[in-house]
Design an enzyme around this catalytic site. Structure first.
Site, PDB file in Angstrom:
ATOM      1  N   GLY A  46       0.868  -1.175   0.000  1.00 56.26           N
ATOM      2  CA  GLY A  46       0.000   0.000   0.000  1.00 56.26           C
ATOM      3  C   GLY A  46       0.906   1.226   0.000  1.00 56.26           C
ATOM      4  N   ALA A  47       0.599   2.178  -0.877  1.00 54.10           N
ATOM      5  CA  ALA A  47       1.517   3.298  -1.119  1.00 54.10           C
ATOM      6  C   ALA A  47       1.924   4.074   0.147  1.00 54.10           C
ATOM      7  CB  ALA A  47       0.921   4.221  -2.172  1.00 54.10           C
ATOM      8  N   ARG A  88      10.189  -1.035  -4.716  1.00 52.77           N
ATOM      9  CA  ARG A  88       8.979  -1.064  -5.548  1.00 52.77           C
ATOM     10  C   ARG A  88       8.907   0.261  -6.307  1.00 52.77           C
ATOM     11  NH1 ARG A  88       3.533  -3.228  -3.088  1.00 52.77           N
ATOM     12  NH2 ARG A  88       3.293  -3.959  -5.228  1.00 52.77           N
ATOM     13  N   GLN A 196      -5.670  -8.840  -2.267  1.00 51.59           N
ATOM     14  CA  GLN A 196      -5.717  -7.834  -1.200  1.00 51.59           C
ATOM     15  C   GLN A 196      -7.152  -7.508  -0.797  1.00 51.59           C
ATOM     16  OE1 GLN A 196      -3.834  -7.593  -3.920  1.00 51.59           O
ATOM     17  NE2 GLN A 196      -1.917  -6.534  -3.560  1.00 51.59           N
ATOM     18  N   ASP A 237      -1.382   4.688  -6.201  1.00 51.34           N
ATOM     19  CA  ASP A 237       0.052   4.590  -5.896  1.00 51.34           C
ATOM     20  C   ASP A 237       0.800   5.799  -6.420  1.00 51.34           C
ATOM     21  OD1 ASP A 237      -0.923   1.677  -5.832  1.00 51.34           O
ATOM     22  OD2 ASP A 237       1.006   1.710  -4.796  1.00 51.34           O
TER      23      ASP A 237
END
Ligand code: MRU
Length: 355
Positions: A46-47, A88, A196, A237
């Site tokens: 999760g960002a 990421r 998710q 994101d």
């Protein structure tokens, strides 16, 4: 609600999201390499949450540095930052956290290294605390767009687990249901490949007491056609200057379906996830992950050995599909997002009101 991540006894403790909801397990990261591993392996994801993890990873890495001068300390910290930046690529929050820490260092050049180490711990904790407040503010603005009786679809997990707490896409739902007493229903896309939605969003909303129904990703269109879904709220994101939005793979499909069925498609985006330096969504680096995420489900192989796989972790939804972006400063048209970067922006005038 259990904490996604915290700084405890000079370690970074994260809830292992890759095992939820079957196992509630916490992992203690004693060095920054382990934090980086946790981000890559989706122990934390999760960002906003990976932005916080990066800040804590940097603070952890800083504690190991043996240097007397500012220059020596900064040089070694650069390596730590690079390792975390390389984990990421799609979420801009890791870079955002790194830039914030660099600014902090520049403003404290004259402090001794021991003090800098302490400041980095304090900054990481502050980023975590601020994130929760930001999400509550997003929730307040977003909840205005939710009516009593609405059924809201969400994709992936942009909830408490994906952030310091409270979530971005789920914050308007929590405020609408819990503080405003609106009778809402949430529909969670399961979100293949790593589920998710099924594992995290469903778990989280059930714990929060918000009615939630789980569907397979390919059910969304049929429910929209039936008129079951009134609006969609997802996270992001990275949102670019022009209002294009990168989010979990499948978000674009949902947005296109919304256009066909005239359903509002909203994006909850803390300012930390807006990349004001990037012109448009085609420039966003899209992470490709291992084929085993697609060929297996929860460790069980479901596809033939050796099959070719494409596993894009994210897609980009062009701004034209986005009805509004909920930020901590208000709700805005995607086309107005770039204006928020201006110091003298008339925020009040730009704010979008619900119809
Ligand atoms: O691969 P993930 O689980 O990190 O993907 C997360 C998402 O796509 C979320 O929707 C996004 O990061 C927003 S979280 C508030």
């Amino acid at each position: 609600m259990v904490a996604t991540i915290e700084w405890k006894n000079n370690k970074v403790v994260m809830l292992d999201q890759s095992r939820l909801p079957l196992e509630v397990r916490f992992i203690e990261c004693a060095d920054y390499h382990m934090v980086a591993e946790g981000i890559k392996k989706l122990w934390i994801r999760g960002a906003p949450a990976i932005g916080i993890a990066a800040a804590m990873g940097i603070a952890l890495g800083a504690q190991e540095i043996k240097a007397d001068s500012f220059a020596g300390f900064k040089k070694q910290l650069e390596t730590v930052m690079q390792v975390l930046l390389s984990t990421r690529p799609t979420a801009v929050n890791i870079r955002w956290a790194v830039e914030r820490i660099k600014k902090l260092l520049s403003a404290n050049k004259d402090e001794p290294v021991s003090r800098l180490k302490q400041l980095l711990i304090e900054e990481a904790n502050e980023i975590l605390q601020e994130d929760i407040e930001i999400n509550k503010a997003i929730g307040k603005w977003g909840a205005e767009f939710i009516k009593d009786g609405d059924t809201i679809l969400t994709h992936c997990n942009a909830g408490s687990l994906a952030t310091g707490g409270y979530g971005t896409a789920t914050a308007p739902m929590l405020i609408a249901a819990k503080e405003q007493g609106k009778r809402i229903q949430v529909i969670a896309d399961e979100t293949r490949p790593v589920l998710q939605g099924a594992r995290l969003t469903a778990w989280e909303l059930m714990q929060a007491g918000v009615p939630v129904t789980l569907i397979t990703d390919n059910t969304a269109g049929a429910l929209m056609k039936k008129g079951t879904i009134n609006l969609v709220i997802v996270g992001t994101d990275r949102t670019t200057r022009n209002g294009d939005v990168a989010n979990k793979i499948g978000t674009y499909t949902v947005a296109v379906l919304c256009k066909e069925h005239r359903i509002p498609f909203y994006v909850a985006a803390p300012l930390s996830s807006i990349d004001f330096s990037m012109k448009s969504g085609e420039l966003i680096p899209i992470e490709e992950r291992g084929s085993e995420e697609v060929t297996t489900i929860w460790g069980h192989r479901v596809a033939p050995e050796g099959v070719n796989v494409i596993n894009l972790a994210f897609d980009v939804t062009p701004a034209k599909y986005v009805s509004a972006i909920f930020t901590e400063k208000g709700a805005f048209k995607p086309g107005d997002i770039k204006k928020l970067a201006k110091k003298d922006a008339d925020i009040e005038a730009l704010r979008l009101k619900p119809r």
